[in-house]
Design an enzyme around this catalytic site. Sequence first.
Site, PDB file in Angstrom:
ATOM      1  CG  ASN A 163      17.696  25.305   6.375  1.00  0.00           C
ATOM      2  OD1 ASN A 163      18.455  24.364   5.470  1.00  0.00           O
ATOM      3  ND2 ASN A 163      16.394  25.456   5.831  1.00  0.00           N
ATOM      4  CD1 TRP A 164      24.521  26.371   5.766  1.00  0.00           C
ATOM      5  CD2 TRP A 164      25.896  24.306   5.179  1.00  0.00           C
ATOM      6  NE1 TRP A 164      25.809  26.323   6.463  1.00  0.00           N
ATOM      7  CE2 TRP A 164      26.533  25.193   6.143  1.00  0.00           C
ATOM      8  CE3 TRP A 164      26.392  23.369   4.429  1.00  0.00           C
ATOM      9  CZ2 TRP A 164      27.775  25.065   6.630  1.00  0.00           C
ATOM     10  CZ3 TRP A 164      27.523  23.081   4.877  1.00  0.00           C
ATOM     11  CH2 TRP A 164      28.387  23.795   5.934  1.00  0.00           C
ATOM     12  CE  LYS A 165      16.566  27.997   3.135  1.00  0.00           C
ATOM     13  NZ  LYS A 165      15.568  29.116   2.788  1.00  0.00           N
ATOM     14  CG  HIS A 199      12.287  25.161   5.626  1.00  0.00           C
ATOM     15  ND1 HIS A 199      12.042  25.608   4.472  1.00  0.00           N
ATOM     16  CD2 HIS A 199      12.978  25.729   6.171  1.00  0.00           C
ATOM     17  CE1 HIS A 199      12.558  26.855   4.347  1.00  0.00           C
ATOM     18  NE2 HIS A 199      13.223  26.840   5.370  1.00  0.00           N
ATOM     19  N   GLY A 238      13.880  34.165   2.114  1.00  0.00           N
ATOM     20  CA  GLY A 238      14.682  34.458   0.793  1.00  0.00           C
ATOM     21  C   GLY A 238      14.457  35.526   0.004  1.00  0.00           C
ATOM     22  CB  SER A 293      15.288  38.319   5.077  1.00  0.00           C
ATOM     23  OG  SER A 293      14.774  37.823   3.948  1.00  0.00           O
ATOM     24  N   GLY A 306      18.981  31.007   6.355  1.00  0.00           N
ATOM     25  CA  GLY A 306      19.255  30.511   5.174  1.00  0.00           C
ATOM     26  C   GLY A 306      20.380  31.097   4.624  1.00  0.00           C
ATOM     27  N   GLY A 307      20.129  32.117   3.674  1.00  0.00           N
ATOM     28  CA  GLY A 307      21.156  32.655   2.636  1.00  0.00           C
ATOM     29  C   GLY A 307      22.442  33.226   3.306  1.00  0.00           C
TER      30      GLY A 307
HETATM   31  P1  13P Z   1      16.739  33.151   4.315  1.00  0.00           P
HETATM   32  O1  13P Z   1      17.561  33.516   5.504  1.00  0.00           O
HETATM   33  O2  13P Z   1      17.606  32.929   3.086  1.00  0.00           O
HETATM   34  O3  13P Z   1      15.417  34.214   4.151  1.00  0.00           O
HETATM   35  O4  13P Z   1      15.958  31.684   4.819  1.00  0.00           O
HETATM   36  C1  13P Z   1      15.517  31.505   5.914  1.00  0.00           C
HETATM   37  C2  13P Z   1      14.987  30.047   5.779  1.00  0.00           C
HETATM   38  O5  13P Z   1      14.374  29.415   5.459  1.00  0.00           O
HETATM   39  C3  13P Z   1      15.832  29.263   7.175  1.00  0.00           C
HETATM   40  O6  13P Z   1      15.337  27.974   7.111  1.00  0.00           O
END
Ligand code: 13P
Length: 256
Positions: free
Chosen positions: A11-13, A98, A176, A216, A237-238
Amino acid sequence: MSERKPIVAGNWKMHNNTVETRNLIREIVKKVKNSGEQCEIIVAPPFTSTAHAVEEAKGSIIQISAQDLFWEDKGAFTGEISGPMLKEIGCSHVVIGHSERRQYFCETDETVNKKIGASIRNRLIPIFCLGETLTEREAGATFNVLKRQLAQGLNAIEIQNPVNFVIAYEPVWAIGTGKTASPEQAQEAHAFLRKELANLRGESFAVQTRILYGGSVKPDNARELMGCPDIDGGLIGGASLKAVDFVGIIEQGTGI
Ligand code: 13P
């Protein structure tokens, strides 16, 4: 890992413009050894990059997801994007509910439910996100919250094939923050969700549904998390923003 085919989704946000999107997908394709038989790989870029991502991923095993959709198929809804629009450009999946959308954009169990309905109606596979906040966990409310989110999100929605439905358990306090749920905490929540799903949809549906963990995830914790019996992959995410980390998670998490 169970016989359910694992999924690793990024998920690149709100990251990566069109040029960055093409570069990152090219890098992932180059690095990934997976032929698609052992593991599904999905990335979810922001809306403006989605069509570019589809084009760049063509012929590879990478599938493209949107990060959200609106529940109506068309109409006077300024700023929104519909299921048919995502389908037209070649998206296969859509992330729904989300926690960042629940937190910042007034997403509720009811809007999540309508959006899951829209995704199924348009043959887009929903990646249905749920998870408790830190306050809820500390108050001992985790299971009640998960039960409510799951039941209300799926309320009155018919899903024919559980292979076309994905759940992502993302404890809000782990997103995150660098604070990952322990494998025991994550497994406990996943097993609970699968049991609740069996109550709602029957044992066979629950056994076939992929439930991803998000929060994470990194290459060095992917193996122990995804090695848990009810964890069928990750929503990243990250760490999905760097090809080396994302592919590292795929390799460590799925053993390919
Ligand atoms: P992180 O991996 O940055 O904690 O984010 C997880 C997330 O929200 C995936 O949708």
